[in-house]
Scaffold this active site. Structure first.
Site, PDB file in Angstrom:
ATOM      1  N   SER A   1       0.841  -1.196   0.000  1.00 37.59           N
ATOM      2  CA  SER A   1       0.000   0.000   0.000  1.00 37.59           C
ATOM      3  C   SER A   1       0.876   1.246   0.000  1.00 37.59           C
ATOM      4  CB  SER A   1      -0.930  -0.023   1.212  1.00 37.59           C
ATOM      5  OG  SER A   1      -1.925   0.973   1.096  1.00 37.59           O
ATOM      6  N   ASN A   2       0.314   2.398   0.312  1.00 36.45           N
ATOM      7  CA  ASN A   2       1.086   3.644   0.362  1.00 36.45           C
ATOM      8  C   ASN A   2       0.562   4.558   1.470  1.00 36.45           C
ATOM      9  OD1 ASN A   2      -1.036   5.480  -0.770  1.00 36.45           O
ATOM     10  ND2 ASN A   2      -0.840   4.064  -2.490  1.00 36.45           N
ATOM     11  N   GLU A   3       1.176   5.730   1.592  1.00 37.56           N
ATOM     12  CA  GLU A   3       0.959   6.620   2.744  1.00 37.56           C
ATOM     13  C   GLU A   3      -0.233   7.563   2.591  1.00 37.56           C
ATOM     14  OE1 GLU A   3       2.207   6.762   5.573  1.00 37.56           O
ATOM     15  OE2 GLU A   3       4.223   5.929   5.575  1.00 37.56           O
TER      16      GLU A   3
ATOM     17  N   ALA B   1      -4.686   7.547  -4.312  1.00 37.12           N
ATOM     18  CA  ALA B   1      -3.316   7.124  -4.615  1.00 37.12           C
ATOM     19  C   ALA B   1      -3.393   5.623  -4.889  1.00 37.12           C
ATOM     20  CB  ALA B   1      -2.402   7.426  -3.439  1.00 37.12           C
TER      21      ALA B   1
END
Ligand code: C5P
Length: 217
Positions: free
Chosen positions: A27-29, A94
């Site tokens: 995943s991402n931030e 995102a």
């Protein structure tokens, strides 16, 4: 005042999670804040709003239809469905660029050799909507987060994804309440913005509404 009255908008927000096994993911931030700000601002401007959101810690905004999704492919399916008959779609999510080719049905064992991850690209949600669009709606807006040649790369992205509006910003916008950003539209001068994401959200919506209105008869 209610400039978006009688119009419908779909907003994607947050990160996606791409499963590796039943308990692990890539995943991402992304915090989802920009998408939330857009959904709230659009609702306040009178739009009917659908928010397609990946996992975030944020509470559902009031008077907004929320579809919670996890992976990019789930986000694509939910957004495609919601976008039917909508006036505009803003991609503020995102979306993870890749997902593991294979998802293990059982938890990968630490005692085994470390796995070598094989990844495959995820579908591009905005590009898919642009490709499938028949007629002028939904108008499409996206974000370009670039660390180098910001405006040139954002312009390229606008062309490639056939977007009607692009918001360009640098990587330091991630997770913050304020941002410096540029709004690009085909054939129009670039506009610079510096301030709170909630105010940026209102500005994006009024520019996008201009695009909606110019295609209404
Ligand atoms: O290509 P890039 O990820 O930089 O593009 C960012 C923009 O495209 C954002 O608006 C994002 O929501 C959207 N996007 C998408 N589907 C993807 C990747 C990005 O809709 N798979």
């Amino acid at each position: 005042m209610k400039a978006w009255r009688n119009r419908r908008i779909v907003i994607t927000a947050g990160p996606t999670r791409e499963k590796l096994d039943p308990v692990r993911y890539l995943s991402n931030e992304s915090s989802g804040r920009m998408g939330w700000a857009l959904a709230e601002a659009a609702q306040q401007k009178g739009a009917r709003v659908t928010l397609v959101a990946g996992p975030t810690a944020l509470p559902s905004p009031k008077n907004v239809t929320v579809f919670l999704v996890r992976s990019a492919r789930e986000m694509l399916a939910a957004t495609r469905k919601a976008a039917r008959g909508a006036h505009a779609v803003i991609g503020a999510a995102a979306v993870a660029d890749w997902r593991p080719i294979a998802v293990s049905r059982t938890k990968l064992k630490k005692s085994q050799a470390p796995p070598i991850l094989k990844l495959t690209p995820n579908p591009d949600i905005l590009k898919t909507l642009a490709r499938e669009r028949k007629g002028p709606f939904p108008r499409l807006a996206g974000f370009a987060l670039e660390s180098t040649n910001l405006l040139a790369n954002a312009g390229k992205k606008m062309k490639e994804k056939k977007l009607d509006l692009v918001v360009a910003n640098g990587p330091n916008a991630l997770g913050k309440e304020t941002t410096r950003a540029w709004i690009l539209r085909p054939g129009l001068a670039v506009e610079e913005f510096n301030g709170n994401k909630k105010i940026l959200a209102r500005q994006i919506l009024s520019r996008l509404l201009e695009s909606v209105k110019s295609h209404e008869r």
